[in-house]
Design a protein around this motif. Structure first.
Motif, PDB file in Angstrom:
ATOM      1  N   THR A 227      -0.581  -4.856  -5.168  1.00  0.00           N
ATOM      2  CA  THR A 227       0.711  -5.912  -5.031  1.00  0.00           C
ATOM      3  C   THR A 227       1.424  -5.313  -4.014  1.00  0.00           C
ATOM      4  O   THR A 227       2.059  -6.118  -3.001  1.00  0.00           O
ATOM      5  N   GLY A 228       1.888  -3.994  -3.964  1.00  0.00           N
ATOM      6  CA  GLY A 228       2.812  -3.616  -3.076  1.00  0.00           C
ATOM      7  C   GLY A 228       2.572  -3.912  -1.511  1.00  0.00           C
ATOM      8  O   GLY A 228       3.480  -4.084  -0.802  1.00  0.00           O
ATOM      9  N   LEU A 229       1.313  -3.638  -1.394  1.00  0.00           N
ATOM     10  CA  LEU A 229       1.036  -3.573   0.195  1.00  0.00           C
ATOM     11  C   LEU A 229       1.099  -5.066   0.690  1.00  0.00           C
ATOM     12  O   LEU A 229       1.565  -5.442   1.612  1.00  0.00           O
ATOM     13  N   GLY A 230       0.600  -6.009  -0.268  1.00  0.00           N
ATOM     14  CA  GLY A 230       0.657  -7.544   0.110  1.00  0.00           C
ATOM     15  C   GLY A 230       2.167  -8.061   0.283  1.00  0.00           C
ATOM     16  O   GLY A 230       2.623  -8.728   1.103  1.00  0.00           O
TER      17      GLY A 230
ATOM     18  N   PHE B 206       8.751  -4.069  -3.565  1.00  0.00           N
ATOM     19  CA  PHE B 206       8.282  -4.521  -1.947  1.00  0.00           C
ATOM     20  C   PHE B 206       7.908  -3.249  -1.188  1.00  0.00           C
ATOM     21  O   PHE B 206       7.757  -3.460   0.048  1.00  0.00           O
ATOM     22  N   GLN B 207       7.658  -2.151  -1.819  1.00  0.00           N
ATOM     23  CA  GLN B 207       7.106  -1.086  -0.866  1.00  0.00           C
ATOM     24  C   GLN B 207       5.784  -0.901  -1.139  1.00  0.00           C
ATOM     25  O   GLN B 207       5.145  -1.197  -2.079  1.00  0.00           O
ATOM     26  N   PRO B 208       5.231  -0.675   0.252  1.00  0.00           N
ATOM     27  CA  PRO B 208       3.810  -0.554   0.213  1.00  0.00           C
ATOM     28  C   PRO B 208       2.975   0.696  -0.095  1.00  0.00           C
ATOM     29  O   PRO B 208       1.802   0.522  -0.355  1.00  0.00           O
ATOM     30  N   PHE B 209       3.603   1.537  -0.580  1.00  0.00           N
ATOM     31  CA  PHE B 209       3.008   2.826  -1.628  1.00  0.00           C
ATOM     32  C   PHE B 209       3.792   2.856  -2.673  1.00  0.00           C
ATOM     33  O   PHE B 209       5.328   2.973  -2.537  1.00  0.00           O
TER      34      PHE B 209
ATOM     35  N   ALA C  14      -6.710  -7.165   5.552  1.00  0.00           N
ATOM     36  CA  ALA C  14      -5.864  -8.143   6.593  1.00  0.00           C
ATOM     37  C   ALA C  14      -4.366  -7.553   6.390  1.00  0.00           C
ATOM     38  O   ALA C  14      -3.543  -7.388   7.483  1.00  0.00           O
ATOM     39  N   ASP C  15      -3.880  -7.116   5.317  1.00  0.00           N
ATOM     40  CA  ASP C  15      -2.646  -6.836   4.958  1.00  0.00           C
ATOM     41  C   ASP C  15      -2.464  -5.278   5.778  1.00  0.00           C
ATOM     42  O   ASP C  15      -1.342  -5.123   6.451  1.00  0.00           O
TER      43      ASP C  15
END
Length: 383
Positions: free
Chosen positions: A342-345, A325-328, A212-213
């Motif tokens: 955690t970063g992706l969410g 808060f970085q997605p990667f 979903a994210d």
């Protein structure tokens, strides 16, 4: 290098065999190949391939031209030490067929070296084996590029989203069935089975959240499902989040505490708010081994409401806070990026909170766990 449009072939004989391009003479030289051993090994591979295909009930002539061209390219690559011949002359070889022919050629070369009456320098053999290995890699990479093509196309992002959507349905079924079984609604289960079902539920919930994210981030991550303010019950929204994560909490032995506001009915964007609280709660449960997770909502004024999710976990390591808060995230060791669980969410959660008009922040410490919080303007409804 021979032109791309006319790949090299093993020279034809005056009386060709059923497979185009192959002569009956096992030692006849292959065009452009100086090594007699490589030529002989290549022709033996041609004969073996034809015999094996016929023995398996196939038609050796069906792919004759393809096999002949690929074998000739392999022979040139080995003889000239140029693994790129395979993909430059045959840009899209059949990967399984190509790899099979490479293995057969290596086998024939090893046999030829063993039977040779002339001593073969070890360095020459090692060089040949190295080139064959590089040819394998070239074929594999060529095949991988074919799989990447739909994603690299202009509408590649849409293709990715469709793939992710296809994952949602089976994951939803796993979640539903695991919860039904865990609660004993389909028959009695023992404690061990209940814990195992809790693990299945937690794993499926994690995958479902990740899917979903990824879908939301692919769309920008800041689109709200409701275009206008919608009336909703804060308490009911918190209860719905609680019901989703309850099996995960029970499996880990953690308590879920809810602190609803006094003024329950509000105007806002409940779908996005629910997504934010669910992401923060599953994240808190994932990194908490003992104690509890609290989902709170505290009024700061007539319309201002502060939402928070606090855990009793170990806190966030100082080195991780800068990229939280970085997605990667940078992978451990010297190599690229990897998805962060955690970063992706959290990246999506921050964007959604900003779209709702707030700012996601956190406080953390080794003795007091972690608390994520944000303030929204939610007018009361029905007052």
């Amino acid at each position: 290098m021979p032109p791309r449009a006319t790949p090299p072939r093993i020279a034809r004989s005056e009386d060709p065999e059923p497979l185009p391009g192959w002569r009956s003479g096992a030692t006849a030289p292959v065009a452009g190949v100086s090594s007699a051993i490589v030529s002989a090994a290549t022709r033996r591979v041609a004969r073996r391939w034809r015999e094996q295909t016929a023995a398996q009930g196939g038609n050796p002539t069906a792919d004759g031209e393809i096999v002949a061209g690929l074998l000739a390219a392999l022979a040139l690559a080995v003889d000239h030490g140029r693994p790129g011949y395979v993909t430059s002359l045959l840009p899209r070889p059949n990967s399984s067929l190509g790899l099979r022919l490479v293995d057969m050629l290596q086998s024939e070369l090893l046999q030829a070296w063993h039977e040779s009456h002339t001593a073969i320098a070890p360095a020459a053999m090692l060089q040949t084996l190295r080139v064959l290995d590089e040819v394998r890699q070239a074929i594999t990479k060529s095949s991988a590029r074919g799989l990447e093509a739909p994603f690299a196309a202009p509408h590649g992002l849409d293709v990715l989203v469709e793939v992710l959507h296809d994952l949602r349905s089976p994951l939803t079924s796993i979640l539903f069935l695991a919860e039904i079984l865990q609660r004993g609604q389909s028959g009695e289960v023992n404690d061990v089975q209940r814990r195992q079902l809790g693990l299945i539920y937690s794993a499926a919930l994690g995958l479902s959240s990740l899917v979903a994210d990824a879908v939301e981030l692919a769309r920008g991550g800041d689109e709200l499902a409701e275009s206008h303010l919608t009336p909703f019950s804060v308490a009911e929204l918190m209860e719905s989040v609680h019901s989703i994560v309850r099996p995960m909490a029970e499996e880990k032995g953690l308590a879920i505490l809810l602190v609803p506001p006094q003024a329950d009915h509000r105007l806002g964007h409940p779908v996005a708010l629910s997504r934010v609280l669910l992401n923060l709660t599953t994240n808190a449960l994932k990194f908490t081994e003992r104690g509890s997770v609290e989902i709170g909502c505290r009024e700061q004024g007539a319309t201002a409401v502060t939402f928070s999710v606090a855990d009793s976990g170990p806190g966030i390591h100082p080195e991780a806070r800068a990229t939280l808060f970085q997605p990667f995230r940078r992978a451990r060791g010297p190599g690229g990026y990897c998805f962060s669980s955690t970063g992706l969410g959290l990246a999506l959660t921050r964007r959604l909170v900003e779209a709702l008009g707030g700012t996601l922040d956190f406080e953390t410490g080794p003795e007091r766990g972690t608390r994520f919080f944000f303030e929204l303007d939610l007018p009361r409804h029905g007052v």
